[in-house]
Design a protein around this motif. Structure first.
Motif, PDB file in Angstrom:
ATOM      1  N   ARG A   1       0.827  -1.197   0.000  1.00  0.00           N
ATOM      2  CA  ARG A   1       0.000   0.000   0.000  1.00  0.00           C
ATOM      3  C   ARG A   1       0.868   1.255   0.000  1.00  0.00           C
ATOM      4  O   ARG A   1       0.646   2.190  -0.758  1.00  0.00           O
ATOM      5  N   GLY A   2       1.906   1.247   0.861  1.00  0.00           N
ATOM      6  CA  GLY A   2       2.810   2.385   0.956  1.00  0.00           C
ATOM      7  C   GLY A   2       3.504   2.657  -0.369  1.00  0.00           C
ATOM      8  O   GLY A   2       3.644   3.806  -0.777  1.00  0.00           O
ATOM      9  N   GLN A   3       3.940   1.585  -1.044  1.00  0.00           N
ATOM     10  CA  GLN A   3       4.625   1.761  -2.330  1.00  0.00           C
ATOM     11  C   GLN A   3       3.713   2.451  -3.337  1.00  0.00           C
ATOM     12  O   GLN A   3       4.140   3.353  -4.062  1.00  0.00           O
ATOM     13  N   ILE A   4       2.443   2.033  -3.398  1.00  0.00           N
ATOM     14  CA  ILE A   4       1.518   2.593  -4.394  1.00  0.00           C
ATOM     15  C   ILE A   4       1.145   4.039  -4.032  1.00  0.00           C
ATOM     16  O   ILE A   4       1.071   4.903  -4.897  1.00  0.00           O
ATOM     17  N   LEU A   5       0.918   4.304  -2.748  1.00  0.00           N
ATOM     18  CA  LEU A   5       0.594   5.679  -2.337  1.00  0.00           C
ATOM     19  C   LEU A   5       1.763   6.621  -2.623  1.00  0.00           C
ATOM     20  O   LEU A   5       1.570   7.739  -3.096  1.00  0.00           O
ATOM     21  N   ASN A   6       2.998   6.146  -2.347  1.00  0.00           N
ATOM     22  CA  ASN A   6       4.180   6.968  -2.662  1.00  0.00           C
ATOM     23  C   ASN A   6       4.260   7.230  -4.162  1.00  0.00           C
ATOM     24  O   ASN A   6       4.557   8.342  -4.590  1.00  0.00           O
ATOM     25  N   LEU A   7       3.986   6.183  -4.951  1.00  0.00           N
ATOM     26  CA  LEU A   7       4.051   6.313  -6.410  1.00  0.00           C
ATOM     27  C   LEU A   7       3.031   7.336  -6.906  1.00  0.00           C
ATOM     28  O   LEU A   7       3.349   8.204  -7.724  1.00  0.00           O
ATOM     29  N   LEU A   8       1.802   7.251  -6.390  1.00  0.00           N
ATOM     30  CA  LEU A   8       0.760   8.195  -6.813  1.00  0.00           C
ATOM     31  C   LEU A   8       1.155   9.626  -6.461  1.00  0.00           C
ATOM     32  O   LEU A   8       0.989  10.539  -7.267  1.00  0.00           O
ATOM     33  N   ALA A   9       1.709   9.813  -5.262  1.00  0.00           N
ATOM     34  CA  ALA A   9       2.118  11.157  -4.843  1.00  0.00           C
ATOM     35  C   ALA A   9       3.242  11.679  -5.734  1.00  0.00           C
ATOM     36  O   ALA A   9       3.218  12.833  -6.170  1.00  0.00           O
ATOM     37  N   ASP A  10       4.230  10.813  -6.038  1.00  0.00           N
ATOM     38  CA  ASP A  10       5.345  11.222  -6.900  1.00  0.00           C
ATOM     39  C   ASP A  10       4.859  11.609  -8.288  1.00  0.00           C
ATOM     40  O   ASP A  10       5.261  12.630  -8.842  1.00  0.00           O
ATOM     41  N   LEU A  11       4.012  10.754  -8.860  1.00  0.00           N
ATOM     42  CA  LEU A  11       3.529  11.003 -10.216  1.00  0.00           C
ATOM     43  C   LEU A  11       2.717  12.286 -10.272  1.00  0.00           C
ATOM     44  O   LEU A  11       2.835  13.066 -11.213  1.00  0.00           O
TER      45      LEU A  11
ATOM     46  N   ARG B   1       1.699   2.998   9.603  1.00  0.00           N
ATOM     47  CA  ARG B   1       1.526   4.367  10.082  1.00  0.00           C
ATOM     48  C   ARG B   1       1.460   5.300   8.885  1.00  0.00           C
ATOM     49  O   ARG B   1       2.301   5.253   8.004  1.00  0.00           O
ATOM     50  N   LEU B   2       0.450   6.149   8.866  1.00  0.00           N
ATOM     51  CA  LEU B   2       0.297   7.095   7.762  1.00  0.00           C
ATOM     52  C   LEU B   2       0.806   8.453   8.217  1.00  0.00           C
ATOM     53  O   LEU B   2       0.166   9.122   9.019  1.00  0.00           O
ATOM     54  N   PRO B   3       1.993   8.846   7.748  1.00  0.00           N
ATOM     55  CA  PRO B   3       2.568  10.121   8.183  1.00  0.00           C
ATOM     56  C   PRO B   3       1.827  11.278   7.519  1.00  0.00           C
ATOM     57  O   PRO B   3       1.041  11.064   6.612  1.00  0.00           O
ATOM     58  N   PRO B   4       2.095  12.523   7.960  1.00  0.00           N
ATOM     59  CA  PRO B   4       1.421  13.684   7.369  1.00  0.00           C
ATOM     60  C   PRO B   4       1.708  13.787   5.872  1.00  0.00           C
ATOM     61  O   PRO B   4       2.687  13.229   5.381  1.00  0.00           O
ATOM     62  N   ARG B   5       0.832  14.549   5.196  1.00  0.00           N
ATOM     63  CA  ARG B   5       0.955  14.730   3.758  1.00  0.00           C
ATOM     64  C   ARG B   5       2.308  15.324   3.401  1.00  0.00           C
ATOM     65  O   ARG B   5       2.852  16.146   4.127  1.00  0.00           O
ATOM     66  N   GLY B   6       2.843  14.898   2.264  1.00  0.00           N
ATOM     67  CA  GLY B   6       4.114  15.457   1.818  1.00  0.00           C
ATOM     68  C   GLY B   6       5.305  14.653   2.275  1.00  0.00           C
ATOM     69  O   GLY B   6       6.395  14.821   1.759  1.00  0.00           O
TER      70      GLY B   6
END
Lengths: 290, 319
Positions: free
Chosen positions: A215-225, B246-251
């Motif tokens: 989940r973390g990998q995909i959320l990071n990817l979406l944010a980066d893109l 854990r979901l850290p703050p945005r950014g």
């Protein structure tokens, strides 16, 4: 589906007004890109009597919201809230009973498919379950290129470029979806959605079917893109905590209405609507439990 | 009460679960966590004697003096649904769509020798006990007429029908909305005699269980009291899971575990986690044993060898 017992009902006065999205002021700087006004959608149940029409289901009861260019907009709601109907209308996959949806100033609601090419190019979707959204008989190369082919655009090196952008090796192009794990399949779905260089990426519960480490990998990817490509993100989820991590603005949908909307931190810190409070209280968090 | 010792599950040459040992006392709520493909569900199915054809269990599991592993189906049938019962993830596929809900609750009692009339009465009682509104009406409904949360309550009523000693729940709330999940978890905590709760959601397990087992690659890599394990994880996999939850703050970046869970049989030899672990060295090519449990409180000296302390299988534990 009836709302679960014990959930406070939506406050009709505040909710039915269909208040515009910038309720809590301080929206992001970009100009409005998607504008939804007084949207309603009534479905009819199949008729059970010869003399009477089927029962009407009011899936959306007058929803208004504005998504600005470059914004990350979260839509939160439970099953039966109307969030999927709202999403289908945003993407012009269904026609509203009344109300309007405009994309960059152009009306989208009710248009025939042949007039929607601009929208199909500018707005792409990533679905929840990458197992059912990817054709199991197509190679990844063809899956990723398909939106370009459909729009009559040259494919060229775009597939390799896209696979690289979502963190998959170029060799993935020759393989089939079943040869990948859930997280990798979701990467393929994202690459496919990005193929026609859309302005808006709509993600419908894209991480709900994934394990927490992925989940973390995909959320990071979406944010980066979203950062790199300047994407506008419309992110639908049942999990307000995930939305808070990714989005700036949130709309909470309950019973066919937007019950609360505004900057996600404000909604998180001081939820104004009883339903939002119930939703927040129900989400178990590690911090809260330990 | 439940003692599992050296439980293994194999499909032909493929070892799917290895050397799983734990105990559950009366009234205790134990969580079994890990990602999909880590062997959690197989462990539960082995305890229920419900492994698919061609998949076999070894080792021992005893519940109240009766063996659960390696006994003939004829004996298991008597235990399953009476001494130990299970709630599955997907209530739509676990219920019979052609049978009224009340009849399905009654069936599990008549199968274990309760008279039909008595079973019918008790079915309505049980539906009330899992707090379904208007149990008589629900008993006459078919599964498709109920919501997901209501169906899962029916599953729970079926599981509780014969007053089992142990309830196993396999991701019972994953398909439910969060507000419904909360009610369901509170209900399970209230009614479960002793509980083995399987989930990939660390926050859910933290809200429900007292003790936790962390599985990866078919092995228990860490176990102990929940607070202790979650506040001071030792195994690097547990550490990674907690960080990713854990979901850290945005950014800010979300912590992740690199790669993904390999397919069965593709786990590396030695420590199963070493190909995803930032701390792995040559030492990790040898499989680490689960450490002797460190007792964290003076009163936790029970007869269970791996019962109450904090144990982990890692060559380079955190701190």
């Amino acid at each position: 589906m009836p709302s679960p017992a014990g959930t406070p009902d939506a406050d009709p006065v505040r909710a039915s007004a269909g208040a515009p999205a910038a309720d809590r002021a301080g929206g992001p700087a970009g100009e409005p890109l998607i504008e939804v006004r007084d949207l309603t959608r009534v479905y009819r149940r199949p008729r059970t009597s010869l003399t009477r029409p089927g029962e009407a289901v009011h899936a959306l009861k007058g929803v208004s919201l504005t998504v600005h260019r470059g914004e990350r907009f979260g839509i939160v709601g439970e099953s039966g809230s109307g969030k999927s109907t709202l999403l289908r209308l945003l993407c012009a996959l269904d026609r509203p009973t009344s109300g309007s949806v405009t994309f960059a100033g152009r009306e989208v609601a009710g248009l025939p498919e042949r007039s929607l090419r601009f929208l199909r190019r500018s707005l792409q979707i990533v679905f929840q379950d990458p197992m059912s959204s990817l054709d199991p008989r197509m190679r990844v190369r063809d899956l990723v290129a398909e939106p370009l082919v459909a729009l009559g655009e040259p494919v060229g090196d775009r597939v390799a470029e896209l696979l690289d952008a979502v963190g998959l090796p170029a060799s993935a192009a020759e393989r089939y979806p079943h040869q990948f794990s859930g997280g990798q399949r979701q990467r393929i779905a994202i690459a496919r959605a990005l193929a026609p260089r859309p302005e808006v990426l709509v993600a419908d519960e894209p991480v709900s079917a994934l394990d927490v480490s992925v989940r973390g990998q995909i959320l990071n990817l979406l944010a980066d893109l979203a950062d790199e490509l300047g994407l506008t993100l419309v992110f639908v989820s049942h999990d307000l905590a995930v939305v808070r991590h990714l989005c700036e603005t949130v709309a909470v949908v309950h019973d066919g209405l937007i019950v609360e909307t505004g900057p996600v931190d404000d909604v998180w810190e001081a939820p104004g609507h009883p339903y939002t409070r119930a939703l927040l209280a129900a989400v178990p968090t590690l911090e809260g439990m330990l | 009460m439940l003692t599992v010792d050296g439980l293994g599950v194999r499909a032909g040459d493929l070892e799917l679960v290895r050397e799983v040992s734990f105990g559950i006392g009366p009234g205790e709520r134990v969580g079994l966590i890990g990602e999909s493909g880590s062997g959690k569900s197989l462990t539960a199915l082995a305890l229920m004697g419900l492994l698919p054809d061609g998949v076999t269990a070894s080792g021992t599991a005893r519940l109240g003096g009766r063996d659960l592993v390696g006994v003939p189906e004829r004996r298991l049938k008597d235990l399953r649904g009476r001494t130990v019962s299970m709630v599955f993830q997907e209530p739509m596929t676990a219920l019979n769509p052609l049978m009224r809900v009340g009849a399905q609750v009654a069936e599990v009692m008549t199968l274990h020798g309760v008279a039909a009339g008595r079973a019918r009465e008790r079915a309505a009682e049980l539906l009330g006990r899992v707090r379904l509104p208007d149990p008589e009406r629900i008993a006459r409904s078919y599964p498709h007429q109920l919501s997901g949360g209501q169906r899962q309550r029916v599953m729970l009523a079926i599981a509780l029908a014969n007053e089992p000693d142990l309830l196993i729940c396999d991701e019972p709330t994953t398909a439910l909305d969060v507000t419904v999940q909360k009610q369901m978890l509170e209900l399970i905590a209230e009614v479960a005699p002793a509980l083995l709760f399987i989930t990939h959601d660390l926050a859910v397990v933290a809200s429900l269980c007292e003790r936790v087992l962390v599985m990866y690659g078919g092995r228990v890599v860490e176990s102990g009291p929940l607070r202790e394990v979650f506040k001071h994880p030792r195994h690097r996999y547990t550490e990674g899971l907690l960080a990713a939850s854990r979901l850290p703050p945005r950014g800010t970046r979300l912590a992740t575990i690199p790669g993904s869970v390999p397919a069965a049989g593709r786990f590396p030899g030695g420590c199963v986690f070493r190909d995803r672990c930032a701390h792995a060295t040559e030492t990790c090519e040898t499989a680490p044993e689960l450490t002797a449990p460190e007792l964290t409180a003076p009163d936790l000296t029970g007869p269970e060898p791996r019962g109450d302390g904090h144990a982990f299988a890692c060559w380079h534990p955190r701190r």
